[in-house]
Design an enzyme around this catalytic site. Structure first.
Site, PDB file in Angstrom:
ATOM      1  N   ALA A  86     -13.302 -26.620 -65.065  1.00  0.00           N
ATOM      2  CA  ALA A  86     -12.824 -26.037 -66.312  1.00  0.00           C
ATOM      3  C   ALA A  86     -12.550 -24.564 -66.063  1.00  0.00           C
ATOM      4  O   ALA A  86     -13.147 -23.970 -65.155  1.00  0.00           O
ATOM      5  CB  ALA A  86     -13.894 -26.202 -67.385  1.00  0.00           C
ATOM      6  N   GLY A 129     -15.245 -29.788 -63.641  1.00  0.00           N
ATOM      7  CA  GLY A 129     -14.303 -30.619 -64.394  1.00  0.00           C
ATOM      8  C   GLY A 129     -13.248 -31.269 -63.513  1.00  0.00           C
ATOM      9  O   GLY A 129     -12.629 -32.258 -63.905  1.00  0.00           O
ATOM     10  N   GLU A 132     -14.908 -34.294 -62.341  1.00  0.00           N
ATOM     11  CA  GLU A 132     -14.966 -35.186 -63.514  1.00  0.00           C
ATOM     12  C   GLU A 132     -13.603 -35.816 -63.820  1.00  0.00           C
ATOM     13  O   GLU A 132     -13.528 -36.960 -64.258  1.00  0.00           O
ATOM     14  CB  GLU A 132     -15.485 -34.410 -64.725  1.00  0.00           C
ATOM     15  CG  GLU A 132     -16.967 -34.090 -64.585  1.00  0.00           C
ATOM     16  CD  GLU A 132     -17.486 -33.215 -65.704  1.00  0.00           C
ATOM     17  OE1 GLU A 132     -16.940 -32.094 -65.868  1.00  0.00           O
ATOM     18  OE2 GLU A 132     -18.393 -33.639 -66.419  1.00  0.00           O
ATOM     19  N   GLU A 152     -21.819 -26.753 -62.177  1.00  0.00           N
ATOM     20  CA  GLU A 152     -22.064 -26.161 -63.498  1.00  0.00           C
ATOM     21  C   GLU A 152     -23.446 -25.530 -63.605  1.00  0.00           C
ATOM     22  O   GLU A 152     -23.646 -24.558 -64.342  1.00  0.00           O
ATOM     23  CB  GLU A 152     -21.905 -27.218 -64.604  1.00  0.00           C
ATOM     24  CG  GLU A 152     -20.479 -27.717 -64.797  1.00  0.00           C
ATOM     25  CD  GLU A 152     -20.113 -28.898 -63.922  1.00  0.00           C
ATOM     26  OE1 GLU A 152     -20.837 -29.190 -62.949  1.00  0.00           O
ATOM     27  OE2 GLU A 152     -19.078 -29.533 -64.207  1.00  0.00           O
TER      28      GLU A 152
HETATM   29  N1  COA Z   1     -11.976 -21.146 -63.659  1.00  0.00           N
HETATM   30  C1  COA Z   1     -11.171 -20.058 -63.683  1.00  0.00           C
HETATM   31  N2  COA Z   1     -10.669 -19.484 -62.591  1.00  0.00           N
HETATM   32  C2  COA Z   1     -10.983 -20.030 -61.398  1.00  0.00           C
HETATM   33  C3  COA Z   1     -11.817 -21.153 -61.292  1.00  0.00           C
HETATM   34  C4  COA Z   1     -12.325 -21.722 -62.499  1.00  0.00           C
HETATM   35  N3  COA Z   1     -13.086 -22.815 -62.501  1.00  0.00           N
HETATM   36  N4  COA Z   1     -11.974 -21.458 -59.981  1.00  0.00           N
HETATM   37  C5  COA Z   1     -11.250 -20.562 -59.297  1.00  0.00           C
HETATM   38  N5  COA Z   1     -10.654 -19.697 -60.147  1.00  0.00           N
HETATM   39  C6  COA Z   1      -9.769 -18.587 -59.830  1.00  0.00           C
HETATM   40  C7  COA Z   1     -10.541 -17.380 -59.267  1.00  0.00           C
HETATM   41  O1  COA Z   1     -11.044 -16.609 -60.319  1.00  0.00           O
HETATM   42  C8  COA Z   1      -9.442 -16.697 -58.495  1.00  0.00           C
HETATM   43  O2  COA Z   1      -8.603 -16.011 -59.393  1.00  0.00           O
HETATM   44  P1  COA Z   1      -8.003 -14.534 -59.007  1.00  0.00           P
HETATM   45  O3  COA Z   1      -7.318 -14.734 -57.676  1.00  0.00           O
HETATM   46  O4  COA Z   1      -7.090 -14.205 -60.117  1.00  0.00           O
HETATM   47  O5  COA Z   1      -9.211 -13.635 -58.898  1.00  0.00           O
HETATM   48  C9  COA Z   1      -8.629 -17.839 -57.920  1.00  0.00           C
HETATM   49  O6  COA Z   1      -8.917 -18.955 -58.755  1.00  0.00           O
HETATM   50  C10 COA Z   1      -8.987 -18.204 -56.497  1.00  0.00           C
HETATM   51  O7  COA Z   1     -10.373 -18.482 -56.458  1.00  0.00           O
HETATM   52  P2  COA Z   1     -11.361 -17.724 -55.467  1.00  0.00           P
HETATM   53  O8  COA Z   1     -12.741 -17.838 -56.041  1.00  0.00           O
HETATM   54  O9  COA Z   1     -10.878 -16.357 -55.155  1.00  0.00           O
HETATM   55  O10 COA Z   1     -11.210 -18.639 -54.176  1.00  0.00           O
HETATM   56  P3  COA Z   1     -12.275 -18.828 -53.024  1.00  0.00           P
HETATM   57  O11 COA Z   1     -11.549 -19.489 -51.914  1.00  0.00           O
HETATM   58  O12 COA Z   1     -12.984 -17.575 -52.719  1.00  0.00           O
HETATM   59  O13 COA Z   1     -13.363 -19.841 -53.629  1.00  0.00           O
HETATM   60  C11 COA Z   1     -14.084 -21.745 -54.921  1.00  0.00           C
HETATM   61  C12 COA Z   1     -12.983 -21.141 -54.022  1.00  0.00           C
HETATM   62  C13 COA Z   1     -13.570 -23.091 -55.415  1.00  0.00           C
HETATM   63  C14 COA Z   1     -15.355 -21.957 -54.094  1.00  0.00           C
HETATM   64  C15 COA Z   1     -14.391 -20.797 -56.097  1.00  0.00           C
HETATM   65  O14 COA Z   1     -13.161 -20.453 -56.716  1.00  0.00           O
HETATM   66  C16 COA Z   1     -15.271 -21.385 -57.163  1.00  0.00           C
HETATM   67  O15 COA Z   1     -16.486 -21.493 -56.946  1.00  0.00           O
HETATM   68  N6  COA Z   1     -14.711 -21.719 -58.335  1.00  0.00           N
HETATM   69  C17 COA Z   1     -15.453 -22.145 -59.497  1.00  0.00           C
HETATM   70  C18 COA Z   1     -15.930 -23.568 -59.341  1.00  0.00           C
HETATM   71  C19 COA Z   1     -16.783 -23.959 -60.529  1.00  0.00           C
HETATM   72  O16 COA Z   1     -17.859 -23.434 -60.753  1.00  0.00           O
HETATM   73  N7  COA Z   1     -16.302 -24.926 -61.297  1.00  0.00           N
HETATM   74  C20 COA Z   1     -17.010 -25.457 -62.427  1.00  0.00           C
HETATM   75  C21 COA Z   1     -16.505 -24.872 -63.687  1.00  0.00           C
HETATM   76  S1  COA Z   1     -17.392 -25.512 -65.096  1.00  0.00           S
END
Ligand code: COA
Length: 278
Positions: A86, A129, A132, A152
């Site tokens: 999400a 999500g 999911e 989460e």
């Molecule tokens: N919601 C909003 N934005 C998200 C996102 C999410 N779930 N997951 C990634 N992004 C965005 C980041 O903020 C970043 O945006 P920016 O470039 O404008 O700063 C972009 O996507 C790239 O992500 P980034 O974190 O820089 O990539 P990474 O390679 O360093 O890490 C992940 C990749 C997937 C490990 C990391 O993005 C992450 O942990 N995301 C969240 C996962 C999560 O907790 N999901 C559950 C949500 S309920």
């Protein structure tokens, strides 16, 4: 690049019967945010669910993530993603009253409730999500660099798109508990070993492998496919003996369909079945 959060293409299937069949391919299109699901994504998916349910030509749905864009000068390449969950930025400052209406009418359930077969084609991150969303589909095909997880817990939350329940049923109580309590990521190799995905292929073969399965299902009788999906799905809710009785009743009822005659005759005549869809 399109600013639509969901790109939709109905890909015609050659030789389908009834004629005109297609596989509807939905591409989550926020690659700069790793295809994170925002409010608009949910609305677009729900609208497509309503459309394909009413469209007899659509025989199967494939959901995928848009590939990462070319990096801007001096910036790093963003990773591949199905959906990284999400959109966390939409959670800031929200109360339960703010989010309840949204979570009561969400895309995960809309996909889950489709009567047509659904496939998640997963390349890269499928987190929160995103996992999911894949769990809401009937089948998951992933590349060897796919990564799953329910992180989460790291946000002070739990899965809210059915993850706790669908994971338990798919990979079992122990592994579901581990994934939800640790938030740790699961590689494609492990996902295959625990039954979270149906198939793992090299990333270059992902689309071909996914479309082959989609077309295989799309070329069956659309009526019988709906019955088959309903029967297997019932196993999640019904006690065993009741489920076997339900299956028998569905099986027997199929003997009154035209497509039973079509399928049986085609087998005996060694010809292609020309389904009529009833
Ligand atoms: N919601 C909003 N934005 C998200 C996102 C999410 N779930 N997951 C990634 N992004 C965005 C980041 O903020 C970043 O945006 P920016 O470039 O404008 O700063 C972009 O996507 C790239 O992500 P980034 O974190 O820089 O990539 P990474 O390679 O360093 O890490 C992940 C990749 C997937 C490990 C990391 O993005 C992450 O942990 N995301 C969240 C996962 C999560 O907790 N999901 C559950 C949500 S309920």
């Amino acid at each position: 690049m399109s600013d639509e959060v969901l790109l939709v293409e109905d890909v015609p299937i050659g030789g389908s019967s009834p004629a005109g069949g297609s596989v509807s391919v939905w591409t989550l299109n926020r690659p700069e945010k790793l295809n994170a699901l925002n409010l608009q994504s949910h609305q677009a998916i729900k609208a497509q669910c309503i459309r394909v349910e009413a469209d007899d030509d659509v025989r199967c749905v494939v959901i995928r993530g848009a590939p990462p864009p070319e990096p801007l000068e001096g910036k790093r390449q963003k990773p591949a993603a199905f959906a990284a969950g999400a959109d966390i930025s939409e959670f800031v400052g929200k109360t339960s009253d703010d989010v309840r209406p949204f979570f009561e009418d969400n895309a995960w359930e809309a996909i889950w409730n489709l009567s047509k077969p659904t496939i998640a084609m997963v390349d890269g991150f499928a987190l929160g999500g995103g996992t999911e969303l894949a769990l809401s589909c009937d089948i998951r095909i992933a590349s060897d660099r796919a990564t799953f997880g329910q992180p989460e817990i790291n946000l002070g939350l739990i899965p809210g798109g059915g993850g706790t329940q669908r994971l338990c049923r798919l990979v079992g109580y122990g592994k579901a508990m581990e994934m939800v309590l640790t938030g740790d990521m699961v590689s494609a190799q492990e996902a295959l070993a625990i039954g979270l995905i149906n198939k793992m292929v090299g990333r270059g073969d992902l689309e071909t492998a996914t479309m082959a399965i989609a077309e295989s299902m799309a070329k069956k009788s659309p009526y019988t496919i709906g019955v088959a999906k309903r029967a297997v799905r019932a196993a999640l809710d019904l006690p065993f003996t009741e489920g076997v009785l339900m299956e028998r009743s569905e099986f027997v009822a199929l003997f009154d369909t035209e497509d039973k005659e079509v399928g049986v005759s085609a087998f005996l005549e060694r010809s292609e079945a020309e389904w009529v869809g009833r």
